[in-house]
Design a protein around this motif. Structure first.
Motif, PDB file in Angstrom:
ATOM      1  N   UNK A  80     -55.924  22.806 -69.260  1.00 19.28           N
ATOM      2  CA  UNK A  80     -55.338  23.237 -67.991  1.00 19.28           C
ATOM      3  C   UNK A  80     -55.141  22.081 -67.014  1.00 19.28           C
ATOM      4  N   UNK A  81     -55.817  20.947 -67.274  1.00 20.75           N
ATOM      5  CA  UNK A  81     -55.682  19.792 -66.383  1.00 20.75           C
ATOM      6  C   UNK A  81     -54.634  18.795 -66.879  1.00 20.75           C
ATOM      7  N   UNK A  82     -54.030  19.045 -68.021  1.00 22.60           N
ATOM      8  CA  UNK A  82     -53.265  18.004 -68.722  1.00 22.60           C
ATOM      9  C   UNK A  82     -51.873  17.754 -68.159  1.00 22.60           C
ATOM     10  N   UNK A  83     -51.357  18.632 -67.310  1.00 26.32           N
ATOM     11  CA  UNK A  83     -50.011  18.435 -66.778  1.00 26.32           C
ATOM     12  C   UNK A  83     -49.916  17.106 -66.038  1.00 26.32           C
ATOM     13  N   UNK A  84     -48.923  16.323 -66.418  1.00 23.25           N
ATOM     14  CA  UNK A  84     -48.694  15.048 -65.763  1.00 23.25           C
ATOM     15  C   UNK A  84     -49.568  13.909 -66.234  1.00 23.25           C
ATOM     16  N   UNK A  85     -50.506  14.188 -67.141  1.00 19.59           N
ATOM     17  CA  UNK A  85     -51.388  13.136 -67.636  1.00 19.59           C
ATOM     18  C   UNK A  85     -50.762  12.416 -68.823  1.00 19.59           C
ATOM     19  N   UNK A  86     -50.172  13.172 -69.741  1.00 22.70           N
ATOM     20  CA  UNK A  86     -49.643  12.616 -70.982  1.00 22.70           C
ATOM     21  C   UNK A  86     -48.113  12.628 -70.965  1.00 22.70           C
ATOM     22  N   UNK A  87     -47.532  11.652 -71.651  1.00 26.48           N
ATOM     23  CA  UNK A  87     -46.081  11.602 -71.749  1.00 26.48           C
ATOM     24  C   UNK A  87     -45.600  10.200 -72.035  1.00 26.48           C
ATOM     25  N   UNK A  88     -44.322  10.049 -72.299  1.00 27.63           N
ATOM     26  CA  UNK A  88     -43.752   8.728 -72.618  1.00 27.63           C
ATOM     27  C   UNK A  88     -44.058   7.711 -71.530  1.00 27.63           C
ATOM     28  N   UNK A  89     -44.457   6.525 -71.966  1.00 24.48           N
ATOM     29  CA  UNK A  89     -44.680   5.419 -71.043  1.00 24.48           C
ATOM     30  C   UNK A  89     -45.989   5.463 -70.286  1.00 24.48           C
ATOM     31  N   UNK A  90     -46.822   6.464 -70.536  1.00 26.00           N
ATOM     32  CA  UNK A  90     -48.079   6.585 -69.777  1.00 26.00           C
ATOM     33  C   UNK A  90     -49.186   5.807 -70.492  1.00 26.00           C
TER      34      UNK A  90
END
Length: 278
Positions: free
Chosen positions: A188-198
């Motif tokens: 539930x906390x993962x939004x905006x944590x993972x993704x391209x370039x992070x």
């Protein structure tokens, strides 16, 4: 994590860089430093980094954790043991600072004796993927490192961690954060944590060169991958090793730690919001 958390089902070690004897020695040394930070302090003072606790409650948590881990190892536990069932884990019989100090020392000594008698490879229940006594030697050494920071930041005591221990403490934290169980728990906390370039680069500026105290936190997948490396990242943090440890464990802000931040600060801030077992 506490005694009430569910055990992991997947075997496999959480690789440490120090040997079993060193972890045992560091557990004793860190407990002595923790005790020193408390001596003469107002034990009713609130701990700013753990605001639900006073210094006395912080000490009881640390000493209780030592005894709990020691009981698991001494009994070669195959399942969790409740804190309430561990002799002496609730605290000393007396309420004086002297009684608390003796209780802390005795608990660490008993736990280290159990760890040394068992050896690193003895099978012992844990909540992680490594079910050995060696896991508990490492875990309790680092548990004490981090809570010594809580004590020092409350009392104003000096705080510095031996470089090899500090680097291994960061390694262990990243290994725990990379467990599938952690990703599942923190969905539930993962939004905006993972993704391209992070990606995040941690660079200890004062560590011996042969320690290679640099880390890449790769957040480009759906959970953390990490490695010791010097690579370009979306955000880089440069500062003393102990200060990087304090920032990563959310014990001191980047600003208060005097850490240089290069790149997209929000990537690191989102990681800090995400990565917490509290």
């Amino acid at each position: 994590m506490t005694a009430q958390e569910s055990p992991a089902t997947q075997p496999g070690p959480l690789q440490g860089s120090l040997d079993h004897g060193r972890y045992c020695a560091e557990l004793l040394a860190e407990t002595e430093r923790f005790r020193a930070a408390l001596r003469g302090a107002d034990l009713t003072a609130i701990v700013p980094t753990c605001p639900d606790w006073t210094l006395a409650e912080l000490a009881r948590h640390v000493g209780g954790a030592h005894r709990w881990a020691g009981e698991l190892v001494a009994t070669r536990a195959t399942e969790v043991i409740a804190w309430a069932d561990v002799p002496g884990a609730g605290g000393p019989e007396g309420s004086t600072p002297e009684a608390l100090d003796v209780w802390l020392a005795e608990g660490a000594e008993r736990t280290v004796a159990a760890l040394c008698e068992a050896g690193a490879d003895a099978a012992v229940w844990s909540w992680a993927t490594d079910h050995t006594a060696g896991f508990w030697a490492r875990r309790m050494a680092h548990e004490t490192v981090v809570h010594r920071a809580d004590a020092a930041l409350t009392t104003g005591a000096a705080y510095e961690v031996p470089p090899e221990l500090a680097a291994d403490c960061i390694d262990e934290w990243l290994q725990l954060c990379a467990l599938p169980e952690a990703a599942a728990r923190w969905t539930e906390r993962a939004d905006g944590v993972f993704g391209p370039g992070r990606t995040i680069h941690l660079h200890a500026t004062d560590a011996p060169a042969d320690l290679h105290a640099e880390w890449i936190l790769d957040l480009t997948g759906d959970r953390l991958a990490h490695r010791r490396a010097h690579e370009k990242a979306a955000v880089a943090l440069r500062g003393p090793l102990t200060e990087l440890l304090l920032a990563l464990f959310r014990r001191r802000s980047v600003e208060d730690a005097g850490i240089e931040v290069l790149g997209d600060r929000s990537v690191f801030d989102r990681w800090l919001e995400y990565a917490s077992f509290e």
